[in-house]
Write a protein that holds these residues in place. Sequence first.
Motif, PDB file in Angstrom:
ATOM      1  N   GLU A 168       0.822  -1.203   0.000  1.00 46.27           N
ATOM      2  CA  GLU A 168       0.000   0.000   0.000  1.00 46.27           C
ATOM      3  C   GLU A 168       0.863   1.263   0.000  1.00 46.27           C
ATOM      4  N   ALA A 169       0.379   2.331  -0.617  1.00 47.06           N
ATOM      5  CA  ALA A 169       1.076   3.611  -0.566  1.00 47.06           C
ATOM      6  C   ALA A 169       0.264   4.555   0.307  1.00 47.06           C
ATOM      7  N   LEU A 170       0.833   4.868   1.458  1.00 46.50           N
ATOM      8  CA  LEU A 170       0.109   5.644   2.444  1.00 46.50           C
ATOM      9  C   LEU A 170       0.805   6.977   2.626  1.00 46.50           C
ATOM     10  N   GLY A 171       0.031   8.047   2.632  1.00 50.46           N
ATOM     11  CA  GLY A 171       0.615   9.370   2.873  1.00 50.46           C
ATOM     12  C   GLY A 171       0.354   9.795   4.301  1.00 50.46           C
ATOM     13  N   LEU A 172       1.304  10.514   4.878  1.00 51.27           N
ATOM     14  CA  LEU A 172       1.126  11.040   6.229  1.00 51.27           C
ATOM     15  C   LEU A 172       1.408  12.528   6.123  1.00 51.27           C
ATOM     16  N   VAL A 173       0.379  13.352   6.309  1.00 55.76           N
ATOM     17  CA  VAL A 173       0.600  14.786   6.111  1.00 55.76           C
ATOM     18  C   VAL A 173       0.296  15.547   7.391  1.00 55.76           C
ATOM     19  N   GLY A 174       0.788  16.743   7.450  1.00 56.49           N
ATOM     20  CA  GLY A 174       0.576  17.603   8.598  1.00 56.49           C
ATOM     21  C   GLY A 174       1.613  18.707   8.589  1.00 56.49           C
ATOM     22  N   GLU A 175       1.374  19.730   9.422  1.00 51.33           N
ATOM     23  CA  GLU A 175       2.342  20.817   9.506  1.00 51.33           C
ATOM     24  C   GLU A 175       3.586  20.316  10.226  1.00 51.33           C
ATOM     25  N   SER A 176       4.683  21.112  10.155  1.00 47.03           N
ATOM     26  CA  SER A 176       5.861  20.716  10.917  1.00 47.03           C
ATOM     27  C   SER A 176       5.505  20.820  12.392  1.00 47.03           C
ATOM     28  N   GLY A 177       5.958  19.851  13.155  1.00 46.11           N
ATOM     29  CA  GLY A 177       5.621  19.815  14.572  1.00 46.11           C
ATOM     30  C   GLY A 177       4.372  19.017  14.855  1.00 46.11           C
ATOM     31  N   SER A 178       3.751  18.445  13.817  1.00 45.72           N
ATOM     32  CA  SER A 178       2.528  17.682  14.052  1.00 45.72           C
ATOM     33  C   SER A 178       2.834  16.273  14.553  1.00 45.72           C
ATOM     34  N   GLY A 179       4.118  15.898  14.532  1.00 48.15           N
ATOM     35  CA  GLY A 179       4.485  14.571  15.024  1.00 48.15           C
ATOM     36  C   GLY A 179       4.617  13.549  13.922  1.00 48.15           C
ATOM     37  N   VAL A 198      -4.500   8.611   2.699  1.00 49.01           N
ATOM     38  CA  VAL A 198      -3.813   9.696   3.399  1.00 49.01           C
ATOM     39  C   VAL A 198      -4.231   9.716   4.861  1.00 49.01           C
ATOM     40  N   LEU A 199      -3.223   9.866   5.736  1.00 50.56           N
ATOM     41  CA  LEU A 199      -3.510  10.122   7.147  1.00 50.56           C
ATOM     42  C   LEU A 199      -3.138  11.575   7.410  1.00 50.56           C
ATOM     43  N   VAL A 200      -4.049  12.309   8.052  1.00 51.13           N
ATOM     44  CA  VAL A 200      -3.746  13.703   8.363  1.00 51.13           C
ATOM     45  C   VAL A 200      -3.445  13.796   9.853  1.00 51.13           C
ATOM     46  N   MET A 201      -2.292  14.360  10.188  1.00 47.66           N
ATOM     47  CA  MET A 201      -1.918  14.474  11.604  1.00 47.66           C
ATOM     48  C   MET A 201      -2.002  15.906  12.050  1.00 47.66           C
ATOM     49  N   TYR A 202      -2.452  16.094  13.283  1.00 48.85           N
ATOM     50  CA  TYR A 202      -2.467  17.429  13.855  1.00 48.85           C
ATOM     51  C   TYR A 202      -2.152  17.307  15.339  1.00 48.85           C
ATOM     52  N   ALA A 203      -1.153  18.027  15.794  1.00 45.68           N
ATOM     53  CA  ALA A 203      -0.783  18.056  17.206  1.00 45.68           C
ATOM     54  C   ALA A 203      -0.607  16.655  17.792  1.00 45.68           C
ATOM     55  N   GLY A 204       0.076  15.786  17.059  1.00 45.97           N
ATOM     56  CA  GLY A 204       0.431  14.488  17.618  1.00 45.97           C
ATOM     57  C   GLY A 204      -0.626  13.419  17.467  1.00 45.97           C
ATOM     58  N   ARG A 205      -1.756  13.762  16.807  1.00 46.82           N
ATOM     59  CA  ARG A 205      -2.800  12.749  16.632  1.00 46.82           C
ATOM     60  C   ARG A 205      -3.220  12.692  15.173  1.00 46.82           C
ATOM     61  N   ILE A 206      -3.750  11.526  14.819  1.00 46.26           N
ATOM     62  CA  ILE A 206      -4.332  11.434  13.481  1.00 46.26           C
ATOM     63  C   ILE A 206      -5.742  12.000  13.560  1.00 46.26           C
ATOM     64  N   ALA A 250       0.009  28.992   5.079  1.00 43.87           N
ATOM     65  CA  ALA A 250      -0.046  30.328   5.655  1.00 43.87           C
ATOM     66  C   ALA A 250      -1.477  30.816   5.737  1.00 43.87           C
ATOM     67  N   THR A 251      -2.356  30.178   4.989  1.00 42.97           N
ATOM     68  CA  THR A 251      -3.717  30.697   4.952  1.00 42.97           C
ATOM     69  C   THR A 251      -4.585  30.183   6.093  1.00 42.97           C
ATOM     70  N   ILE A 252      -4.060  29.206   6.880  1.00 46.82           N
ATOM     71  CA  ILE A 252      -4.816  28.818   8.067  1.00 46.82           C
ATOM     72  C   ILE A 252      -4.381  29.732   9.198  1.00 46.82           C
ATOM     73  N   PRO A 253      -5.284  30.556   9.674  1.00 45.96           N
ATOM     74  CA  PRO A 253      -4.864  31.489  10.724  1.00 45.96           C
ATOM     75  C   PRO A 253      -4.514  30.739  12.004  1.00 45.96           C
ATOM     76  N   GLY A 254      -3.632  31.336  12.774  1.00 40.25           N
ATOM     77  CA  GLY A 254      -3.250  30.745  14.053  1.00 40.25           C
ATOM     78  C   GLY A 254      -2.108  29.764  13.894  1.00 40.25           C
ATOM     79  N   ARG A 255      -1.596  29.290  15.031  1.00 42.62           N
ATOM     80  CA  ARG A 255      -0.478  28.357  14.998  1.00 42.62           C
ATOM     81  C   ARG A 255      -0.881  27.051  15.676  1.00 42.62           C
ATOM     82  N   PRO A 256      -0.275  25.946  15.244  1.00 40.73           N
ATOM     83  CA  PRO A 256      -0.591  24.675  15.910  1.00 40.73           C
ATOM     84  C   PRO A 256      -0.078  24.706  17.346  1.00 40.73           C
ATOM     85  N   PRO A 257      -0.711  23.951  18.232  1.00 43.10           N
ATOM     86  CA  PRO A 257      -0.264  23.948  19.622  1.00 43.10           C
ATOM     87  C   PRO A 257       1.108  23.299  19.751  1.00 43.10           C
ATOM     88  N   GLU A 258       1.859  23.737  20.765  1.00 44.77           N
ATOM     89  CA  GLU A 258       3.152  23.114  21.049  1.00 44.77           C
ATOM     90  C   GLU A 258       2.897  21.813  21.795  1.00 44.77           C
TER      91      GLU A 258
END
Lengths: 640, 321
Positions: free
Chosen positions: A343-354, A527-535, A572-580
């Motif tokens: 399988e070809a699986l993508g894992l996407v997210g901002e930097s720092g998403s884990g 595709v798996l989308v990650m945000y703040a350490g979670r899918i 850049a178009t998503i306002p705000g920053r991901p949590p630390e």
Amino acid sequence: MPHLPSPSVPSSSLLHRLRRTLRTPLGVTALTACIVLAVVAVLGPMLFGAEADRVDTNAIDQGSSMAHLLGTDDLGRDIAARVVVATRLSLELTLQATVIGVVGGLLLGVAPTVLGRRLGRLVTATVGVLVAFPGLLFVLFLATVFGVGSTGAMFAIGVATVPSMARLVQNMTASIAGSDYVAAARILGVGRFRLVSRHLLPNIAEPSALFATQAAAGILLSFSGLSFLGLGVQAPQYDWGRLLNEQLNGIYVNPVAALAPGVAVVLTGLTFGLVGEVFAKASGRRAPLSRQQPPSEQSAMAPAPLPDESAEGALVQVHDLRVGFPDGREAVRGVSLTIGHGEALGLVGESGSGKSLTALALADLVPHPGRVQAAEITFDGHDLRSDPHLGTTLAMVFQDPMASLNPALRVGRQLSEVAEVHLGSTRAQARARAVDRLSAVRIPSAARRARQRPHEYSGGMRQRAVIAMGLMGEPKLVIADEPTTALDVTVQQQVLDLLAEVRTETGAALLLISHDLAVVAQVCERVLVMYAGRIVEDLPVAELVGGAAHPYTRALVGAIPTMTTDPNTELATIPGRPPEPGDADQGCSFAPRCALATDRCRSTRPELVGFDTGRRVACWHPVGAVLPLDVRPVDAEAAS
Amino acid sequence: MTTALTRNPWAGFALRRCWRLLVSLAVLVTASFAMIHLIPGDPVRAALGTTASPALVAAEKHSLGLDQPLLSQYVTFLGNLFRGRLGESISTQLPVSQIISSRLPATLEIAVPAFVLILLTAIPLGMSAAVLTKDGRRRRGELAFTTATGLLGAVPEYLLAVGLVAAFAVALPIFPAASQGGPSSYVLPVLSLTVIPAAVLSRIVRVETLRVLGEDYMRTARAKRLPARLHYLRHALPNLLTSSLTLGGMLFTSLLAGTVLIENVFAWPGLGATIVTAITQKDYPLVQGIVLVYGSASLLITFAVDMALGLADPQSTIRGS
Ligand code: SF4
């Protein structure tokens, strides 16, 4: 007089910092040592001078006793007293030589700035040649010229310190002289000497002081060495080196007497070293404060539900994967995923998403001090952490091909060792396979290229060589972490094509980590989308545009960067920053940036739940999704 | 030429280094020639003593060529130098080149083993310290290592030598305290030259190892699941060697200088002991000759280390030059 802003550090603040450093244990030790040294130097000759010079023919060459703590020398003089009395002369000569060295170094170091280009270059070149000679040789040369004796030695050692001091000053002034405010001062017609006194010297005062204390320690040692050789202080005067010289012959009779002046030299040298440390600390070269964060509360949440699809026979099975750090931060917070064979699986997210740490955990490569925990983490039926075949069945491709090949080894060697270590090939077999693999990734004239080192490869070729490295075994999974980010746009496509080709030819599964949805959409099936350490969402690539259910995924798609966008401007178009990773972890982590967020989102975290076929989402208000009844968003709540 | 240099950076690098070596050698030769002229007063009178007759002084001046015009003196000096003639010692009347060639072997016999021993101890020591203390493990061990090597680094070699004599020749009479003799007489001089530079170098090696272990290519190596031996020896060692030797290059020239003091502690019949006697006796031609030997040796060592590094790690060395 033109007033110019100068970034020079006002001396008051240095004094302030010095005072603060002096209160640390290091500062207290240094200060105490200095005071003791000063007291001995001042009072020593007054209190023990007579004793040290008293010739006693009845007590020649005695060992240590109550009357003579360290024994006596060949004229019956008390050695302990002589060591104490010698402190003053040793320190005086050291300080004088240091002054000569520092003043000379400053003059010679600043000279290029004042003298104009031609002469300045000459001075710089001379200093450059002089520093190449070992210090002691320079000292011996100068001692010959200045003559044997304490004055000659003082000048010799002082002058020998000049080149290295001058080199330091030159380096510092060169960087300051190039700065804007000095250029501004020049334009405003500030004279050369005023430039030096008002702008250069204040800025190099601190490092120069630091160097002076270090130089003083070296000078002390050189001076006692020179006196020890009989080229420095001459009888009847004596410093520590001279005493050592006199006592060395008696080392069989009274070894303590020979060691005592040496111990004095070393202790004094260490004191200078401590003073240097204090200066260095006060100049702000201290270790950065460790940012200890309070451990975030371990949320007592239930593990994410198992994916509803049957995971039988999957290549990779991960359940509740967590990557934490000793300070309590958690960068990956309970990720569960499966990767099927091929399988070809993508894992996407901002930097720092884990996402990168997730990939590293799958390869068992999480760097220290990160800690990996998982309820289950299997690869091809084995627990990943004890799988002996990982070297051949798992291939890694990293982001920066410039850094991921060993610069000191030939590329062929870096490939062939895999076959030697894991497949038991002979050297020749392994080398042949390496060449074969290099040509498989379309490296031209692979046999010749295999003998080259990575710096002779272009970026794209290096990345292909890394991929070839993974092909040395029989990979079942290729993990590619941002494989194209560091490459030229023109080369990116080639590498992506190559990855796709590898998949079709070897049947390996691919886990592609990227911040770039366009890349993922092109290569992957799911595709798996990650945000703040979670899918937060798991969806087929076909649904990505237009069919995403999670507001974050939709925002990502809206902000889709093309291959030509600068990767740093991503999202850049998503306002705000991901949590630390250390931030409070309550409710939906995306809520602060989510247009659909409600109170429920902020208080309770949505779990990753399945809907449709093979899709999962973690959101209370998924867009256009038909969720199972129990997690369907409550409209009344949304209205509140 | 510029295009040739840009096309082959290594050639450019080698050319610059050769040029620098030539300039430094020229400075060294000129300085050693100038030495006798820089000495205030009458150097020959000072060398022969106040009781020497004016005729003797004049004769010595003539034999040293000091009665010639400065420029022709310089030309003669250079000409002799190319033919390996360094003049005659004032005190012994022997050719300086003969004295040097009889004394140099004794110096090399302690300097070369010390050099080898420094490399053989410092690199394994520094690497193991790095591997054992990486990622903040074994904080105590790290502290012990840095404190011990730091303290050793603060001790000058000749004091260590005196300490070693006191311990292993006087307190425990295992080795002879002075003068060249059987193999056991080499132990203490070589140790005195080795211990401190080895401590300093092992500190450098440790820091460099830690840096290398954090590099991306070491993660690639980890991904290959190599046995530890290959991981550290094949992948880490070559990289940290080049950078440690760049920083440790100075150590080797100072090793040469260290022999001067060590030879005097052990009454070792080498060049170092000779130059000190020559300076006290104001035997200027002999001082001049030995300064030339020491100076050119250290310039050549620096040059050789630079070139070796340039060959081993062309990219970073040449970029940094
Ligand atoms: S749970 Fe709420 S805040 Fe989180 S993504 Fe969904 S709608 Fe937005």
